[in-house]
Motif scaffolding. Structure first.
Motif, PDB file in Angstrom:
ATOM      1  N   THR A  26       1.015  -1.172  -0.222  1.00 15.50           N
ATOM      2  CA  THR A  26      -0.169  -0.158  -0.028  1.00 15.50           C
ATOM      3  C   THR A  26       0.592   1.410   0.237  1.00 15.50           C
ATOM      4  O   THR A  26       0.311   1.799  -0.333  1.00 15.50           O
ATOM      5  N   SER A  27       2.147   1.130   0.090  1.00 18.28           N
ATOM      6  CA  SER A  27       3.156   2.023   0.137  1.00 18.28           C
ATOM      7  C   SER A  27       3.313   3.087  -1.388  1.00 18.28           C
ATOM      8  O   SER A  27       2.926   2.172  -2.368  1.00 18.28           O
ATOM      9  N   GLN A  28       3.123   4.054  -1.060  1.00 19.56           N
ATOM     10  CA  GLN A  28       3.073   4.987  -2.717  1.00 19.56           C
ATOM     11  C   GLN A  28       4.422   5.529  -2.946  1.00 19.56           C
ATOM     12  O   GLN A  28       4.519   6.410  -1.885  1.00 19.56           O
ATOM     13  N   LEU A 146      -5.884  -6.661   8.833  1.00 15.80           N
ATOM     14  CA  LEU A 146      -5.485  -6.271   7.146  1.00 15.80           C
ATOM     15  C   LEU A 146      -4.879  -7.560   6.710  1.00 15.80           C
ATOM     16  O   LEU A 146      -4.220  -7.700   5.931  1.00 15.80           O
ATOM     17  N   GLY A 147      -5.839  -8.531   6.434  1.00 16.33           N
ATOM     18  CA  GLY A 147      -5.397 -10.050   5.729  1.00 16.33           C
ATOM     19  C   GLY A 147      -6.642  -9.480   5.019  1.00 16.33           C
ATOM     20  O   GLY A 147      -7.366  -8.789   5.375  1.00 16.33           O
ATOM     21  N   GLU A 148      -6.568 -10.001   3.924  1.00 13.40           N
ATOM     22  CA  GLU A 148      -7.345  -9.987   2.903  1.00 13.40           C
ATOM     23  C   GLU A 148      -8.984 -10.741   3.046  1.00 13.40           C
ATOM     24  O   GLU A 148      -9.329 -10.047   2.184  1.00 13.40           O
ATOM     25  N   CYS A 150     -10.102  -9.486   6.046  1.00 16.04           N
ATOM     26  CA  CYS A 150     -10.767  -8.931   6.933  1.00 16.04           C
ATOM     27  C   CYS A 150     -10.999  -7.953   6.410  1.00 16.04           C
ATOM     28  O   CYS A 150     -10.869  -6.803   5.571  1.00 16.04           O
ATOM     29  N   SER A 151     -12.598  -7.100   6.889  1.00 15.90           N
ATOM     30  CA  SER A 151     -13.220  -6.215   6.722  1.00 15.90           C
ATOM     31  C   SER A 151     -14.196  -5.577   7.320  1.00 15.90           C
ATOM     32  O   SER A 151     -14.616  -4.569   7.040  1.00 15.90           O
ATOM     33  N   GLY A 152     -14.464  -5.707   9.019  1.00 24.98           N
ATOM     34  CA  GLY A 152     -14.670  -5.566   9.942  1.00 24.98           C
ATOM     35  C   GLY A 152     -14.564  -3.881   9.955  1.00 24.98           C
ATOM     36  O   GLY A 152     -13.050  -2.702   9.751  1.00 24.98           O
ATOM     37  N   GLU A 153     -15.064  -3.056  11.216  1.00 26.06           N
ATOM     38  CA  GLU A 153     -14.891  -1.562  11.578  1.00 26.06           C
ATOM     39  C   GLU A 153     -13.841  -0.909  11.750  1.00 26.06           C
ATOM     40  O   GLU A 153     -13.111  -0.641  11.483  1.00 26.06           O
ATOM     41  N   HIS A 154     -12.944  -1.105  12.454  1.00 26.04           N
ATOM     42  CA  HIS A 154     -11.935  -1.423  13.524  1.00 26.04           C
ATOM     43  C   HIS A 154     -10.769  -1.667  12.175  1.00 26.04           C
ATOM     44  O   HIS A 154      -9.845  -1.177  12.199  1.00 26.04           O
ATOM     45  N   ASP A 155     -11.076  -3.133  11.305  1.00 22.48           N
ATOM     46  CA  ASP A 155     -10.146  -3.096  10.204  1.00 22.48           C
ATOM     47  C   ASP A 155     -10.062  -2.114   9.033  1.00 22.48           C
ATOM     48  O   ASP A 155      -8.928  -1.310   8.499  1.00 22.48           O
ATOM     49  N   ILE A 156     -11.429  -1.417   8.762  1.00 19.49           N
ATOM     50  CA  ILE A 156     -11.284  -0.120   7.627  1.00 19.49           C
ATOM     51  C   ILE A 156     -10.626   0.771   8.490  1.00 19.49           C
ATOM     52  O   ILE A 156      -9.623   2.026   7.808  1.00 19.49           O
ATOM     53  N   ASN A 157     -11.120   0.786   9.856  1.00 16.95           N
ATOM     54  CA  ASN A 157     -10.419   1.920  10.269  1.00 16.95           C
ATOM     55  C   ASN A 157      -8.374   2.122  10.173  1.00 16.95           C
ATOM     56  O   ASN A 157      -8.442   2.777  10.266  1.00 16.95           O
ATOM     57  N   ARG A 159      -6.746   0.510   8.680  1.00 18.18           N
ATOM     58  CA  ARG A 159      -6.000   0.692   6.937  1.00 18.18           C
ATOM     59  C   ARG A 159      -5.953   1.622   7.018  1.00 18.18           C
ATOM     60  O   ARG A 159      -5.253   2.895   6.082  1.00 18.18           O
ATOM     61  N   SER A 160      -6.972   3.127   6.889  1.00 16.48           N
ATOM     62  CA  SER A 160      -7.230   4.910   6.862  1.00 16.48           C
ATOM     63  C   SER A 160      -5.480   4.809   7.229  1.00 16.48           C
ATOM     64  O   SER A 160      -5.354   5.704   6.921  1.00 16.48           O
ATOM     65  N   ARG A 161      -5.710   4.823   9.030  1.00 18.37           N
ATOM     66  CA  ARG A 161      -4.168   4.852   9.575  1.00 18.37           C
ATOM     67  C   ARG A 161      -3.099   5.005   9.198  1.00 18.37           C
ATOM     68  O   ARG A 161      -2.344   5.819   9.493  1.00 18.37           O
ATOM     69  N   VAL A 162      -2.791   3.400   8.229  1.00 16.74           N
ATOM     70  CA  VAL A 162      -1.409   3.113   7.890  1.00 16.74           C
ATOM     71  C   VAL A 162      -1.940   4.063   6.945  1.00 16.74           C
ATOM     72  O   VAL A 162      -0.440   4.438   6.388  1.00 16.74           O
ATOM     73  N   ALA A 163      -2.335   4.675   5.871  1.00 21.51           N
ATOM     74  CA  ALA A 163      -2.114   5.460   4.883  1.00 21.51           C
ATOM     75  C   ALA A 163      -2.021   6.171   4.775  1.00 21.51           C
ATOM     76  O   ALA A 163      -1.223   7.352   4.579  1.00 21.51           O
TER      77      ALA A 163
END
Length: 198
Positions: A26-28, A146-148, A150-157, A159-163
């Protein structure tokens, strides 16, 4: 601009490596992104002798030299950063790491994870002169993050923090590259007197 991601679990496979691979994916904005999984290399325990770094160190040092920014991923074991990462940081010297930004990432299967960040900030960058950026990441409940699938609310949040954290790391890498260039052009007189932090 090159990014070096260092994962430091001593286990294969590991959740730390999973997180590192997610960060790499996800790094750009980098010309090269390399994931260095420390447990795949033969590094001796640091004994204070710069000539005793082992045969794998040349490759690692080349990666460090090319890097403009680092991500350091550690599991939390007993409230501490991994011994492998601490050993690696002792082996780094300022010629390859000084004034390069590092994003700290702690990985934990439970709800803890803050202690490795505190430990790394407190005593891991004095002599290698890496610069830990103010942002850090704590990946709690890592088995479900962060798995393929995984899609819960905490995981989504998360992923946004990682970005966001990766965006800030890129900004620091651009800013600190200016400092490294200025320092190379005009080093401080008798700089060798101040090779080690106080």
């Amino acid at each position: 601009m090159n990014l070096l991601i260092v994962s430091s679990s001593q286990r294969l496979p590991s959740e730390s490596a999973k997180v590192a691979e997610y960060i790499a994916k996800t790094s750009q904005g980098y010309d090269e992104i390399f994931h260095l999984e420390l447990c795949r290399y033969q590094l001796p325990f640091w004994n204070g002798e710069s000539l005793a770094k082992g045969e794998d160190w040349d490759e690692i040092e080349l990666r460090l030299s090319k890097a403009d920014a680092l991500v350091l991923v550690t599991p939390e074991w007993g409230g501490m950063a991994s011994p492998l990462l601490k050993n690696f940081l002792l082996m780094c010297d300022r010629q390859t790491t000084a004034h390069k930004p590092a994003l700290l990432v702690s990985v934990c299967s439970g709800i803890s994870g803050a202690y490795p960040i505190a430990e790394l900030r407190m005593n891991s960058f004095k002599n290698n002169k890496l610069v830990a950026i103010p942002d850090h990441l704590i990946i709690r409940d890592v088995n479900n993050m962060l798995g393929e699938l995984c899609s819960g609310e905490h995981d989504i949040n998360l992923r946004s923090r990682v970005a966001y954290s990766l965006h800030m790391l890129k900004q620091y890498s651009q800013a600190l590259s200016q400092i490294r260039m200025a320092h190379a052009a005009q080093a401080y007189p008798m700089e060798q007197e101040y090779a080690y932090g106080m």
